[in-house]
Write a protein that holds these residues in place. Structure first.
Motif, PDB file in Angstrom:
ATOM      1  N   UNK A 268       1.158  -1.350   0.221  1.00  0.00           N
ATOM      2  CA  UNK A 268       0.116  -0.230  -0.115  1.00  0.00           C
ATOM      3  C   UNK A 268       0.862   1.074   0.437  1.00  0.00           C
ATOM      4  N   UNK A 269       1.166   1.871  -0.710  1.00  0.00           N
ATOM      5  CA  UNK A 269       1.775   3.450  -1.498  1.00  0.00           C
ATOM      6  C   UNK A 269       0.751   4.197  -0.964  1.00  0.00           C
ATOM      7  N   UNK A 270       1.475   5.210   0.186  1.00  0.00           N
ATOM      8  CA  UNK A 270       0.039   6.306   0.553  1.00  0.00           C
ATOM      9  C   UNK A 270       0.503   7.569  -0.773  1.00  0.00           C
ATOM     10  N   UNK A 271      -0.445   7.487  -1.786  1.00  0.00           N
ATOM     11  CA  UNK A 271      -1.520   8.258  -1.888  1.00  0.00           C
ATOM     12  C   UNK A 271      -1.989   7.934  -3.684  1.00  0.00           C
ATOM     13  N   UNK A 272      -0.769   6.652  -3.908  1.00  0.00           N
ATOM     14  CA  UNK A 272      -0.996   6.319  -5.007  1.00  0.00           C
ATOM     15  C   UNK A 272      -1.578   5.133  -5.587  1.00  0.00           C
ATOM     16  N   UNK A 273      -1.835   3.808  -4.566  1.00  0.00           N
ATOM     17  CA  UNK A 273      -3.050   3.240  -4.278  1.00  0.00           C
ATOM     18  C   UNK A 273      -3.217   2.634  -3.141  1.00  0.00           C
ATOM     19  N   UNK A 274      -3.630   3.432  -2.637  1.00  0.00           N
ATOM     20  CA  UNK A 274      -4.562   3.371  -0.850  1.00  0.00           C
ATOM     21  C   UNK A 274      -5.720   3.835  -1.371  1.00  0.00           C
ATOM     22  N   UNK A 275      -5.991   4.801  -1.739  1.00  0.00           N
ATOM     23  CA  UNK A 275      -7.895   4.633  -2.498  1.00  0.00           C
ATOM     24  C   UNK A 275      -9.152   3.045  -2.056  1.00  0.00           C
ATOM     25  N   UNK A 276      -9.662   3.366  -0.583  1.00  0.00           N
ATOM     26  CA  UNK A 276     -10.369   2.410   0.012  1.00  0.00           C
ATOM     27  C   UNK A 276     -11.453   1.346  -0.845  1.00  0.00           C
ATOM     28  N   UNK A 277     -11.811   2.766  -2.258  1.00  0.00           N
ATOM     29  CA  UNK A 277     -12.342   2.280  -3.233  1.00  0.00           C
ATOM     30  C   UNK A 277     -11.925   0.975  -4.021  1.00  0.00           C
ATOM     31  N   UNK A 278     -10.989   1.663  -5.084  1.00  0.00           N
ATOM     32  CA  UNK A 278     -10.023   0.214  -6.062  1.00  0.00           C
ATOM     33  C   UNK A 278      -9.860  -0.715  -4.943  1.00  0.00           C
ATOM     34  N   UNK A 279      -9.765  -0.287  -3.110  1.00  0.00           N
ATOM     35  CA  UNK A 279      -9.179  -2.183  -2.742  1.00  0.00           C
ATOM     36  C   UNK A 279     -10.288  -2.528  -3.070  1.00  0.00           C
ATOM     37  N   UNK A 280     -11.564  -1.786  -2.205  1.00  0.00           N
ATOM     38  CA  UNK A 280     -12.428  -2.870  -2.099  1.00  0.00           C
ATOM     39  C   UNK A 280     -12.788  -3.514  -4.045  1.00  0.00           C
ATOM     40  N   UNK A 281     -12.907  -3.075  -4.372  1.00  0.00           N
ATOM     41  CA  UNK A 281     -13.027  -2.727  -6.104  1.00  0.00           C
ATOM     42  C   UNK A 281     -12.221  -3.992  -5.984  1.00  0.00           C
TER      43      UNK A 281
END
Ligand code: SF4
Length: 386
Positions: A268-281
């Motif tokens: 989990x890279x801060x600001x780059x791939x830490x969107x919870x919506x994307x993680x849920x997807x």
């Protein structure tokens, strides 16, 4: 129970003792890695002993070739190399230059990879050559992944000797890891086949940016694969990793259809791939395409290489991601690089009691009995013996 005395109740396994394990680590670090004697010292072609015909390529007109090992499908002119820097066209034939010349060797706890459902508490004989087919801006091993084989210090270690060495060091598995094992495909495949013959397990830690046919051949020889799923976003793959997401998702499906054990890591890279919506997807996709039982590790980023400007991942973000993944229905979700976090333990997904307790890369206690929860008898998926 410490790392050393890991046993499954009722099935005592022949594990390396803690003392033996540490002794072997010491021996190895004293003698094996980073041997420099061969660097630039074997005449005009120092890589000649490690040059073998490549397994996947097609010939093109004008002594050109097209590499078919990974989705880049590099078109390579005579005397040139593909993107990964370890494959060369010589008069219209394609060669790997990394068959037996690892530049990184070590014995690691298998938990460091991380594999949490594969031979827990054992030592993994780990190796890598130079080269990678991606260039992640936060690569932890960029010194070797972004180097050509002649620019690193290597040790000559052919497959039979690598397996013998792993056994001598009392490791239970041999792993292609550190950089990208799919670019040293021929070497790792031979190691995996030899390992199986000698009763040793083998695995790779890969980004999964590979074409289907070679991966299927790999899977016939391997026992486990850990895939670094970098993001669930195409743009992240393109801009941050110089790769593509779609082939990685295909690789994951190919592995899951096989008998080979699979675990996934998401740094989990801060600001780059830490969107919870994307993680849920992503978690919804994993559940639908791979099933709920594939372990998923959310690991902590620390500033490195070309992303020194970003902070370390807040622990709260990892815990949030883990909670979100479990809420989406994934059974075995972990936090990583956060020693002491309860998210390092394996909990029976049925009764929620801890069945493996960890502290960092160390095993504190294994409660499993023959791969089952001792409390409710639920089968915990994984490779627990071997
Ligand atoms: S394995 Fe290397 S040479 Fe082959 S397509 Fe991929 S990057 Fe290009």
């Amino acid at each position: 129970m410490t790392l050393s005395s890991v046993k499954e109740r009722g099935t005592e396994t022949a594990m390396v003792s803690r003392r033996q394990f540490l002794k072997s680590l010491c021996l190895f670090s004293c003698t094996a890695p980073f041997v420099s004697g061969l660097l630039g010292s074997t005449g005009s072609d120092p890589l000649a002993p490690f040059t073998r015909k490549a397994r996947y390529y097609e010939k093109l007109p004008g002594r050109r070739v097209r590499c078919t090992l990974c989705p880049r499908e590099c078109r390579v002119g005579n005397r040139e190399r593909g993107y990964c820097g370890v494959r060369e066209n010589r008069d219209g034939e394609y060669y790997t230059l990394v068959y037996g010349n690892p530049c990184s060797l070590g014995i690691d706890p298998i938990e460091k990879k991380p594999f949490f459902h594969f031979l827990p508490g054992t030592g993994a004989f780990s190796l890598s050559t130079a080269g990678c087919n991606m260039n992640c801006r936060y690569c932890q091993n960029w010194e070797i992944s972004q180097s050509r084989p002649e620019n690193v210090r290597w040790q000559s270690l052919f497959p039979k000797d690598a397996v013998k060495e792993a056994q001598r060091r009392q490791c239970r598995s041999i792993l292609g890891t550190y950089a990208e094992p799919t670019v040293f495909f021929e070497y790792m495949l031979a190691i995996a086949r030899e390992a199986r013959q000698q009763g040793l397990k083998s695995a790779i830690v890969s980004a999964g940016f590979t074409r289907k046919e070679p991966m299927e051949e790999f899977l016939k020889a391997l026992d486990a694969v850990k895939i670094d799923l970098k993001s669930f976003d195409d743009e992240f793959y393109r801009k941050i990793c110089v790769g593509e997401r779609a082939p990685v998702l295909e690789t994951l499906k190919t592995i899951r259809k096989s008998e080979v054990w699979l675990e996934i890591v998401y740094l989990v890279v801060p600001t780059l791939n830490d969107s919870m919506d994307k993680i849920k997807e992503m978690c919804q996709w994993i559940k639908k395409e791979l099933g709920s039982d594939v372990p998923l590790h959310f690991t902590r980023f620390h500033p490195i290489y070309k992303l020194k400007n970003l902070p370390s991942t807040p622990v709260a973000t990892l815990q949030k991601a883990r909670n979100a993944a479990m809420a989406e229905g994934l059974h075995y979700v972990y936090t990583g690089n956060v020693p002491g976090d309860p998210g390092e333990n394996t909990y029976c997904h049925h009764c929620r009691k801890p069945v493996i307790e960890r502290a960092g890369f160390m095993i504190k206690k294994i409660h499993l009995i023959k791969g089952k929860c001792p409390y409710c008898k639920e089968r915990i998926p994984g490779v627990w013996e071997g």
